[in-house]
Scaffold this active site. Structure first.
Site, PDB file in Angstrom:
ATOM      1  CD  GLN A 140       6.484  -4.325   2.248  1.00 55.78           C
ATOM      2  OE1 GLN A 140       5.687  -5.196   1.690  1.00 55.78           O
ATOM      3  NE2 GLN A 140       6.977  -3.285   1.369  1.00 55.78           N
ATOM      4  CG  ASN A 141       1.093  -4.354   6.763  1.00 57.70           C
ATOM      5  OD1 ASN A 141       1.142  -3.745   5.846  1.00 57.70           O
ATOM      6  ND2 ASN A 141       0.695  -5.672   6.910  1.00 57.70           N
ATOM      7  CG  ASP A 196      -1.673  -3.242  10.659  1.00 60.61           C
ATOM      8  OD1 ASP A 196      -1.247  -4.250  11.047  1.00 60.61           O
ATOM      9  OD2 ASP A 196      -1.872  -2.897   9.630  1.00 60.61           O
ATOM     10  CG  HIS A 237       7.627   0.431   5.915  1.00 61.53           C
ATOM     11  ND1 HIS A 237       6.709  -0.009   4.911  1.00 61.53           N
ATOM     12  CD2 HIS A 237       8.970   0.103   5.385  1.00 61.53           C
ATOM     13  CE1 HIS A 237       7.432  -0.323   3.565  1.00 61.53           C
ATOM     14  NE2 HIS A 237       8.690  -0.403   3.943  1.00 61.53           N
ATOM     15  CB  CYS A 285      12.794  12.012  21.002  1.00 60.80           C
ATOM     16  SG  CYS A 285      13.571  13.525  21.182  1.00 60.80           S
ATOM     17  CB  CYS A 297      11.280  14.107  24.424  1.00 66.95           C
ATOM     18  SG  CYS A 297      12.205  12.577  24.465  1.00 66.95           S
ATOM     19  CB  THR A 331       4.011  -7.887  -0.574  1.00 70.54           C
ATOM     20  OG1 THR A 331       4.721  -8.957  -1.451  1.00 70.54           O
ATOM     21  CG2 THR A 331       4.359  -8.244   0.889  1.00 70.54           C
ATOM     22  CB  SER A 332       2.403  -4.392  -4.509  1.00 71.91           C
ATOM     23  OG  SER A 332       3.605  -3.698  -3.946  1.00 71.91           O
ATOM     24  CB  ALA A 376      -3.914 -13.717   2.909  1.00 67.61           C
TER      25      ALA A 376
HETATM   26 ZN   LIG Z   1      14.100  13.071  23.364  1.00 67.53          ZN
END
Ligand SMILES: [Zn+2]
Length: 240
Positions: free
Chosen positions: A92-93, A95, A110, A118, A137, A178-179, A221
């Site tokens: 879900q991150n 980064d 996500h 674009c 673009c 995760t929550s 973790a």
């Molecule tokens: Zn484009």
């Protein structure tokens, strides 16, 4: 619980990134790096003030570029290298800490901070540089249609066909940081369990979907996941 699994699916959330110093998306005050989440992570917010949204993600990109993967990310790499089964990650991150740690088969449901999409032609481009309302673009050459490739509220998740296939196929489902409140990801455990997987969560505190997991391992973790990985590899080698 089994000890040898053919297909392991790991779902990761904000908690694993928080241990690398990146702010969690839903902090208790409803702010994300001092911005209201609605302003920087919704289509309405983006339509209303695209420049602000671009600035926000451009700044976040700098923060992400500096962050380092932690022991939990690195343990996933070890699992992928030494475990005799397939290990995939749905995150879900936004980064790229999984990639920095050398993790393979990472699906960003996500979106990713280092990508822009674009809105005119749908082309996704990778960039660590700034994107703004004047960016052109590279595919359709239209200016001002780039959006951070981040899934905003109300938008569909990415890579879901692949993730649903992995959920059906996995025999071990692991959730890290995760929550358990953000759907549909919070429901992944239910699907995996329905198709017969063992389910484990690594979490700091009791989660909203806690009852769906066979096993809970509480703590950071970075401290709890590496010994679990070592144990899993050891058992698999013994049985080989
Ligand atoms: Zn484009």
């Amino acid at each position: 619980m089994n000890s040898t699994y053919k297909n392991i699916l790991i779902l990761t959330g904000a908690g694993i990134s928080a241990e690398s110093g990146l702010s969690t998306f839903r902090s208790s005050n409803g702010l994300w790096n001092n911005h209201r989440v609605e302003d920087v992570a919704s289509i309405e917010g983006f339509e209303c003030n695209p420049a602000l949204v671009h600035d926000f993600y451009n700044e976040l990109k700098i923060e992400v570029a500096k962050a380092k993967p932690n022991a939990a990310h690195l343990a996933i790499t070890k699992l992928q290298q030494e475990y005799p089964g397939q290990v995939s990650i749905a995150t879900q991150n936004v980064d790229t800490l999984h990639e920095k740690a050398g993790n393979q088969n990472v699906y960003h449901i996500h979106g990713q901070i280092n990508q822009a999409v674009c809105l005119n032609c749908g082309q996704v481009m990778e960039t660590w540089g700034d994107v703004d309302t004047e960016t052109t673009c590279p595919h359709c050459h239209i200016m001002g249609m780039m959006k951070p490739n981040i899934v905003f509220f109300g938008e569909n998740l990415l890579c879901m066909d692949k993730v649903e296939e992995l959920l059906r196929r996995c025999d071990l489902f692991i959730s890290i940081g995760t929550s358990g409140v953000v759907y549909p990801a919070a429901g992944f455990v239910q699907t995996a369990k329905y198709y017969g997987a063992d389910t484990i969560e690594f979490t700091l505190e009791t989660t909203a979907n806690n009852f769906l997991f066979d096993k809970h391992i509480y703590g950071k973790a970075g401290e709890t996941f590496p010994p679990f990985v070592d144990e899993l590899i050891k058992k698999a080698k013994k049985e080989a």
